[in-house]
Design a protein around this motif. Sequence first.
Motif, PDB file in Angstrom:
ATOM      1  N   TYR A 610       0.837  -1.191   0.000  1.00 52.02           N
ATOM      2  CA  TYR A 610       0.000   0.000   0.000  1.00 52.02           C
ATOM      3  C   TYR A 610       0.874   1.242   0.000  1.00 52.02           C
ATOM      4  N   SER A 611       0.419   2.259  -0.690  1.00 54.87           N
ATOM      5  CA  SER A 611       1.159   3.516  -0.755  1.00 54.87           C
ATOM      6  C   SER A 611       0.180   4.621  -1.105  1.00 54.87           C
ATOM      7  N   THR A 616      -1.488  -2.530  -4.297  1.00 56.30           N
ATOM      8  CA  THR A 616      -0.894  -3.360  -5.346  1.00 56.30           C
ATOM      9  C   THR A 616      -0.957  -4.819  -4.943  1.00 56.30           C
ATOM     10  N   GLY A 617      -1.519  -5.665  -5.825  1.00 55.08           N
ATOM     11  CA  GLY A 617      -1.543  -7.094  -5.569  1.00 55.08           C
ATOM     12  C   GLY A 617      -0.223  -7.741  -5.939  1.00 55.08           C
ATOM     13  N   TRP A 744      -8.689  -7.386  -8.291  1.00 54.39           N
ATOM     14  CA  TRP A 744      -7.413  -8.093  -8.445  1.00 54.39           C
ATOM     15  C   TRP A 744      -7.618  -9.594  -8.742  1.00 54.39           C
ATOM     16  N   ASN A 745      -8.829  -9.977  -9.115  1.00 54.02           N
ATOM     17  CA  ASN A 745      -9.138 -11.342  -9.532  1.00 54.02           C
ATOM     18  C   ASN A 745     -10.634 -11.390  -9.805  1.00 54.02           C
ATOM     19  N   MET A 746     -11.147 -12.572 -10.090  1.00 54.11           N
ATOM     20  CA  MET A 746     -12.591 -12.739 -10.202  1.00 54.11           C
ATOM     21  C   MET A 746     -13.024 -13.853  -9.258  1.00 54.11           C
ATOM     22  N   ASN A 747     -14.273 -13.810  -8.895  1.00 53.42           N
ATOM     23  CA  ASN A 747     -14.860 -14.810  -8.014  1.00 53.42           C
ATOM     24  C   ASN A 747     -15.366 -15.963  -8.874  1.00 53.42           C
TER      25      ASN A 747
END
Length: 795
Positions: A610-611, A616-617, A744-747
């Motif tokens: 985190y920033s 960011t993943g 950052w992805n899909m379910n």
Amino acid sequence: MTGQSINFRSIIQDYQKLADSHKQINSFGSGNSDQLSYKTQTRDKELNTTFNPPIYPLLFVIPSKVENDLEYKTWDFNTIVADVLERDLANQVDITSDTLQILQDVISQWRLSVNARFGNYYEQYWVDDEVPCTPFLEKEDDMLNGWNGLIRIKTMTPLNRCAAAYLPFTGTPIQHVNGINLKTFYEDFKLLADHHKQLNSFGFGSVGDFQYLNQSRDKEENTTFNPPIYPLMYVVPNDVRQKFNYMEYSFDIIVADVVERSLFNQTDLLSDTNQILDDIISQFRLSVTQSLGNFNALYYLDNPIVCTPFLEQYDDMLGGWTATLNIQVMTPLNRCDAAFFDSFITPTPTVTPTNTPTPSVTPEPTSTPTQTQTGTPEPTTTPTNTNTPTITSTSTQTPTITKTPTNTPTPSVTTSMTPTQTPSETPTNTPTVTQTPTTTLTLTPTGSETPTPTPSITATMTPTVTNTQTNTSTPTQTPTNTPASCIWNETVSSWDNNPNLWNTCFPIPTPTNTASPTKTPTPTPTFVSGTTEAKTYLAAVLAAGGTGITSTVSAATTTLFTSLVSNGLYDLLDVFYPMLGGVAASTALNGNRTSGTTYDLQYSGGGFSYSASGATGNGTSSYANTNYSNILTIQDNYSMGFYQFTDNAPTKTEEVIMGVYSSVGNLPSLQIATNLNPSLYFIRSGQNGAATTVSNGGNIKGFYALTRTGSTSSSLFRNGNTTPILTATNSYTESVSGYNILLWNMNLAGTAYFNGYANQTLNFGFIGKGLTATQISTLSTIINSFQTTLGRNTY
């Protein structure tokens, strides 16, 4: 310990007792996120009086918001368990597992210690909400791993006005016989502060003047602009909502005191200022007698109050609490008391003074009232007179006989009481070309005893002097369109309104067709809202430990919210994530706080960083759950999207930035990928098997929005362009699946897709109703302006 004796200090003491009794916890501290790893109250089970660094594992508590309801309070604490990660990362799995187990022990102490041997916390505290636990890896100066759990503790601590630290109000209760307004609010806030035993200064103004503008100091008027003596109560006026039968005033209340440089008074300060804020709330809710101030007689405050802490803030290094009070008062609209001139609603015709030659009119014998028109004939309304008319030379609104120079002899006008029989009208050479039409009244004497004043329109170009003749009696004009329940007062020439039926007393004169110019109405200004919502969100960011919230960031965030509201987009976004603060808890916050924490992101899988640029993943295990199920979407009316700050080479060949997927039947699937395989833009919006792709040309940074506005109409837009980069025509026939949408992805049917983890930086996300191309373009402009101000834009 009774419910009334529970306060912020006692809860921190019980946290410390818990830490000292745990076999694995070696240090305990509380404060804000900046103090983690160096501010510890106990070390190796002893008080840390020499500022030694912690011995790990460490339990650290960061206070968050407190919700003050009528009968109980809900205290939110970010509860962190951390341990040191070895430089070769060899112990990473062990300490991440151990710290999670310690956090479970802490939660069990609040929930399940039901007897004296276990500590009996259950008798005083209720923890019945789920506790989201978020991991962090390689954080802080000491390179720590661990977990942060948001524990919500409920306590039976009702407000108690009788126990509040006020001096008696006897002799000085509030008295507002002429009604309540912003000034009376100021006077009552000041009265409240002057009667409180602990408050030493009071201020009222903008938040930018906090610390510098205080109207009273040490219970006296501060006329020489001296700095405050703490504790200080400061009031910032917010929005006011007019709701017809009542008005709702909103104020931010700040109670602050000075934090010692050693930080030793930090816990006591937060506890005392929170109690002062409780006293202020109780004054509005529960002061029901004259000796208590009797605020309750005029003010209504019944909604829960959310109080947010702050530490080491402002030039004086202050700590304390802030809360927003929405106070209702019974001040309905009253048009009869409005500060308008009476002439604004006078029913008599308005006469424009005219210094122009007009056609001479000579009296004619007649037995009936007549209407005389000059200029272009138009229908007019003829009031009736009941007395012998008096024509004056001083009023511009009374009928007059004009004497106009002409090129032909005309009979002179007499001043006798009886109208003179004269020959018929003599034509004149007065021009009648119309440039500036004006309205005047011309009296036509008749053979009857009651002359009739008749409105007429006189058009002319050449100004002349008008002479008027005066008789000795005054006509009384009664309007013909008398409103219901109103009486025309002949003395003052206005309506005597019935105060109980004031809205029926607007006289509406019969319209006449005049040649007067039409006035262009002044546009009504648009009052943009969204400021309060932005403040609520920013307060939540700070409460979650967010950093870097400068005046520039605050201003940009306020502009973001107000722009969304003013463009009609705020209510179309069910959830949105501005991702501020640079820590997990703050970047996870949903911008629309009306839903509480329900749709805050839940970071999972570890590996996030985190920033100020966002989150960011890691591309291998990390994703975020929006908790927003696609069961909440309407089949043909939804949208979702994100702002992607990076174009990292994907670690997964099927990297998905956002979505949900169902592999059963024709259940809906919503997916966005910016670099599939890699090199393709990809969307899926409809039944599970239907997908659309196109080459991305290497351009994957930017703002993306997928919208569905029809059964076969889905489009993906990028960077505000009104031409979509992808379209889909897939429908679906079965009900929605009920799975949550991920970032950052899909379910994939309830779990994150194994080959879809994204390693990109995102700094905005949203889900909402279906948007048109124009609305998406506007949304893109608003969000990109926000990102540009923060220095994290890509286009």
